[in-house]
Design a protein around this motif. Structure first.
Motif, mmCIF file in Angstrom:
data_model
loop_
_atom_site.group_PDB
_atom_site.id
_atom_site.type_symbol
_atom_site.label_atom_id
_atom_site.label_comp_id
_atom_site.label_asym_id
_atom_site.label_seq_id
_atom_site.Cartn_x
_atom_site.Cartn_y
_atom_site.Cartn_z
ATOM 1 N N MET A 81 35.301 23.199 43.353
ATOM 2 C CA MET A 81 35.504 22.402 44.563
ATOM 3 C C MET A 81 36.416 23.136 45.542
ATOM 4 S SD MET A 81 35.881 18.503 43.168
ATOM 5 C CE MET A 81 34.895 17.969 41.769
ATOM 6 N N GLU A 82 37.424 23.814 45.032
ATOM 7 C CA GLU A 82 38.293 24.590 45.904
ATOM 8 C C GLU A 82 37.512 25.691 46.608
ATOM 9 O OE1 GLU A 82 42.237 27.493 45.805
ATOM 10 O OE2 GLU A 82 42.094 25.800 44.415
ATOM 11 N N LYS A 83 36.684 26.398 45.865
ATOM 12 C CA LYS A 83 35.882 27.468 46.473
ATOM 13 C C LYS A 83 34.966 26.908 47.557
ATOM 14 C CE LYS A 83 35.855 30.276 42.250
ATOM 15 N NZ LYS A 83 35.024 30.820 41.151
ATOM 16 N N GLU A 84 34.355 25.751 47.291
ATOM 17 C CA GLU A 84 33.453 25.145 48.273
ATOM 18 C C GLU A 84 34.216 24.681 49.517
ATOM 19 O OE1 GLU A 84 31.213 22.063 46.316
ATOM 20 O OE2 GLU A 84 30.685 23.383 44.642
ATOM 21 N N ALA A 85 35.383 24.071 49.306
ATOM 22 C CA ALA A 85 36.182 23.597 50.442
ATOM 23 C C ALA A 85 36.688 24.758 51.285
ATOM 24 C CB ALA A 85 37.354 22.750 49.939
ATOM 25 N N VAL A 86 37.162 25.814 50.632
ATOM 26 C CA VAL A 86 37.671 26.976 51.352
ATOM 27 C C VAL A 86 36.540 27.683 52.096
ATOM 28 C CG1 VAL A 86 38.771 29.234 51.088
ATOM 29 C CG2 VAL A 86 39.677 27.263 49.849
ATOM 30 N N ALA A 87 35.340 27.665 51.507
ATOM 31 C CA ALA A 87 34.184 28.250 52.201
ATOM 32 C C ALA A 87 33.904 27.507 53.504
ATOM 33 C CB ALA A 87 32.956 28.216 51.293
ATOM 34 N N GLY A 124 39.897 33.901 50.320
ATOM 35 C CA GLY A 124 40.809 32.807 50.641
ATOM 36 C C GLY A 124 40.947 31.810 49.517
ATOM 37 N N HIS A 125 41.980 31.000 49.618
ATOM 38 C CA HIS A 125 42.239 29.985 48.602
ATOM 39 C C HIS A 125 43.251 28.989 49.129
ATOM 40 C CE1 HIS A 125 46.200 31.744 47.637
ATOM 41 N NE2 HIS A 125 45.610 32.898 47.860
ATOM 42 N N LEU A 126 43.427 27.880 48.436
ATOM 43 C CA LEU A 126 44.455 26.908 48.760
ATOM 44 C C LEU A 126 45.794 27.367 48.193
ATOM 45 C CD1 LEU A 126 42.594 23.525 48.064
ATOM 46 C CD2 LEU A 126 42.761 24.810 50.211
ATOM 47 N N GLY A 175 48.340 23.842 51.317
ATOM 48 C CA GLY A 175 48.194 24.838 52.373
ATOM 49 C C GLY A 175 46.969 25.682 52.084
ATOM 50 N N SER A 176 46.729 26.681 52.908
ATOM 51 C CA SER A 176 45.606 27.589 52.649
ATOM 52 C C SER A 176 45.796 28.879 53.417
ATOM 53 C CB SER A 176 44.267 26.955 53.050
ATOM 54 O OG SER A 176 44.197 26.766 54.447
ATOM 55 N N VAL A 177 45.241 29.954 52.875
ATOM 56 C CA VAL A 177 45.276 31.255 53.538
ATOM 57 C C VAL A 177 43.905 31.891 53.436
ATOM 58 C CG1 VAL A 177 46.091 32.456 51.450
ATOM 59 C CG2 VAL A 177 46.481 33.480 53.711
ATOM 60 N N LEU A 178 43.482 32.513 54.534
ATOM 61 C CA LEU A 178 42.177 33.177 54.606
ATOM 62 C C LEU A 178 42.367 34.606 55.106
ATOM 63 C CD1 LEU A 178 40.242 30.331 56.452
ATOM 64 C CD2 LEU A 178 39.887 30.963 54.065
ATOM 65 N N PHE A 179 41.607 35.523 54.521
ATOM 66 C CA PHE A 179 41.601 36.918 54.962
ATOM 67 C C PHE A 179 40.184 37.285 55.394
ATOM 68 C CE2 PHE A 179 45.022 36.566 51.854
ATOM 69 C CZ PHE A 179 46.091 37.083 52.579
ATOM 70 N N LYS A 180 40.088 37.878 56.562
ATOM 71 C CA LYS A 180 38.768 38.239 57.084
ATOM 72 C C LYS A 180 38.098 39.306 56.233
ATOM 73 C CE LYS A 180 36.479 39.487 61.434
ATOM 74 N NZ LYS A 180 36.695 39.758 62.872
ATOM 75 N N ASP A 181 38.890 40.252 55.736
ATOM 76 C CA ASP A 181 38.370 41.343 54.913
ATOM 77 C C ASP A 181 38.572 41.006 53.436
ATOM 78 O OD1 ASP A 181 37.598 43.669 53.688
ATOM 79 O OD2 ASP A 181 39.046 44.959 54.719
ATOM 80 N N PRO A 182 37.494 40.765 52.695
ATOM 81 C CA PRO A 182 37.651 40.422 51.272
ATOM 82 C C PRO A 182 38.307 41.529 50.456
ATOM 83 C CG PRO A 182 35.335 40.817 51.817
ATOM 84 C CD PRO A 182 36.076 40.767 53.113
ATOM 85 N N LEU A 183 38.363 42.755 51.000
ATOM 86 C CA LEU A 183 39.018 43.845 50.278
ATOM 87 C C LEU A 183 40.522 43.634 50.150
ATOM 88 C CD1 LEU A 183 37.142 47.001 51.638
ATOM 89 C CD2 LEU A 183 36.904 45.894 49.406
ATOM 90 N N ALA A 184 41.048 42.626 50.851
ATOM 91 C CA ALA A 184 42.461 42.284 50.652
ATOM 92 C C ALA A 184 42.715 41.897 49.202
ATOM 93 C CB ALA A 184 42.858 41.130 51.575
ATOM 94 N N GLY A 185 41.661 41.528 48.506
ATOM 95 C CA GLY A 185 41.785 41.155 47.097
ATOM 96 C C GLY A 185 42.293 42.286 46.219
ATOM 97 N N ARG A 186 42.181 43.525 46.684
ATOM 98 C CA ARG A 186 42.634 44.653 45.859
ATOM 99 C C ARG A 186 44.132 44.613 45.628
ATOM 100 N NH1 ARG A 186 42.074 46.437 51.052
ATOM 101 N NH2 ARG A 186 43.585 47.940 51.909
#
Length: 445
Positions: free
Chosen positions: A99-105, A119-121, A267-278
């Motif tokens: 549900m978190e993944k769907e909401a953040v999407a 991104g995530h909550l 709260g929530s944070v989003l990154f435009k570039d998924p490579l931030a996951g590294r």
């Protein structure tokens, strides 16, 4: 809780109880039992203590950024809390993690990031901004974080936590940043706040974008308070172009526990570039085993997080779409209209004056007085009278005297700061209440 949310919570609890029974009969341990008389006594005391809160639920409260969650949101949170899932790993809550993944999407698409993002909550906007600044540090090591004098103090504080240098940029009289005073070679990330927590100021993203791109500087948008107003980006209620440009930023923070109808903390944070996951890459010796899918703990600094928060936010977005004409749009439109109406009413008042035109739903204003010291004194008197009489609840805001007199040169400057009144109209019901609020406040001016 209203009748609808009470009814749906009760029926949902009954359905969930059937699921519990499917695993076999069992009884709670005697050590967990408490006598009815003791329970009643403690909860009676609890209720009396909770009554000492200010009336955050009522339109008479227009002070800070506080209001109860939507009743259906609360019902979803309470329902999930009976299971108490943990959204760190899929082991701790498979449904709530999904549900978190769907909401953040939905959030990512709402802000224009599409389907390719990270991104995530989080537990709060503070933690969300901490993560954004941490990724900024890892992306541009040795570079400064730049933010305005009006930015939330969390940025300066978190830079200290992260061992990073920061710098404040001056905001000019026209609302633009004094970018000419900045050496861009020293800056790694610039923070742009869309909806400052003081007066709801929307900072000049349209000015910053070309400058930042020219100098390879990351842009982080702190939209903890104002982010959901993007639902009105195509309406005539908002003047700034920034809302239509948010997708150009490298990261965005928004707090669902402010204008997202959620309970604290979400709260929530989003990154435009998924490579931030590294930058998050790590391993754990006792989690991440139940699924090969992404575990939320693999892309967040926090470990344990309330799965109930994700369930509540998911439920809210299912019930209230992130659209202009339904869901969040009409709610935020009423908040914005309340601020504009209050501003118009102030222009007709002989006792209270608007400090400046509101950009969102926060209004600064002050009692008419010949000097800045008297403005401060009278503002505090009105503030205290409202709470003492329990007729209205507003807040105070300090402004440097040079800033105040630049906007209101007719007031004599005889103090270093000026304390003005501030109202946050974040309940849609405020639209029908601001006229009564002004009338009540004028009786104490």
């Amino acid at each position: 809780m209203d009748k609808q949310s009470g009814r749906i919570l009760q029926s949902s609890l009954e359905q969930l109880q059937e699921w519990r029974k499917s695993f076999g009969n069992w009884e709670s341990a005697p050590s967990l039992q408490v006598p009815d008389e003791r329970v009643q006594s403690v909860f009676d005391n609890l209720v009396e203590r909770l009554k000492c809160n200010y009336p955050f639920h009522h339109p008479v409260y227009a002070g800070q950024m506080l209001k109860p969650p939507h009743p259906l949101t609360w019902a979803a949170y309470a329902l999930a809390s009976t299971i108490n899932p943990n959204n760190h790993a899929l082991d701790g809550g498979p449904p709530s993690s999904e549900m978190e993944k769907e909401a953040v999407a939905k959030l990512a698409r709402f802000f224009g990031y599409g389907d390719d993002y990270l991104g995530h909550l989080t537990a709060s906007g503070t933690i969300a901004n901490l993560e954004a600044l941490w990724v900024a540090r890892e992306s541009h090591p040795g570079k400064k974080i730049l933010f305005s004098e009006n930015a939330h103090y969390t940025h300066e504080r978190m830079c200290k936590v992260l061992g990073m240098e920061s710098q404040k940029i001056t905001t000019l009289e026209n609302g633009l940043f004094d970018l000419n005073s900045i050496n861009p070679d020293e800056i790694g990330t610039i923070v742009v706040t869309l909806g400052t927590t003081g007066l709801g100021t929307v900072e000049p993203l349209e000015q910053v974008l070309p400058w930042a791109r020219k100098h390879d500087i990351r842009i982080h948008i702190d939209a903890a308070y104002g982010g959901f107003f993007r639902a009105l980006k195509d309406s005539k209620l908002l003047e700034s172009r920034a809302w239509s440009l948010m997708q150009e930023a490298d990261s965005i923070v928004v707090d669902p526990h402010k204008h997202g109808l959620q309970p604290y903390g979400c709260g929530s944070v989003l990154f435009k570039d998924p490579l931030a996951g590294r930058f998050y890459k790590h391993d754990s010796p006792y989690t991440y085993f139940t699924s090969e899918d992404l575990h939320l703990g693999e892309i967040s600094l926090e470990c344990s997080r309330a799965g109930a928060a994700a369930v509540a936010f998911w439920t809210t977005l299912e019930l209230f779409p992130l659209e202009e004409d339904k869901g969040f749009g009409p709610i935020l439109a009423q908040c914005r209209k309340a601020a504009l109406l209050f501003y118009d009413l102030l222009s007709q008042s002989s006792k209270l004056k608007a400090y400046q035109k509101p950009e969102l739903d926060i209004v600064g204003y002050f009692p008419s007085a010949p000097s800045t010291s008297k403005v401060s004194t009278r503002a505090k008197e009105v503030f205290e009278a409202g709470m003492r009489k329990k007729e209205f609840y507003v807040s105070l805001y300090r402004v440097p005297v040079s800033t105040f007199t630049r906007v209101h040169p007719e007031v004599e400057a005889n103090s270093d700061e000026v304390t003005i009144l501030r109202s946050v109209f974040m309940k849609p019901e405020h639209e029908g209440f601001v006229e009564e609020l002004l009338q009540k406040m004028e009786t104490y001016c």
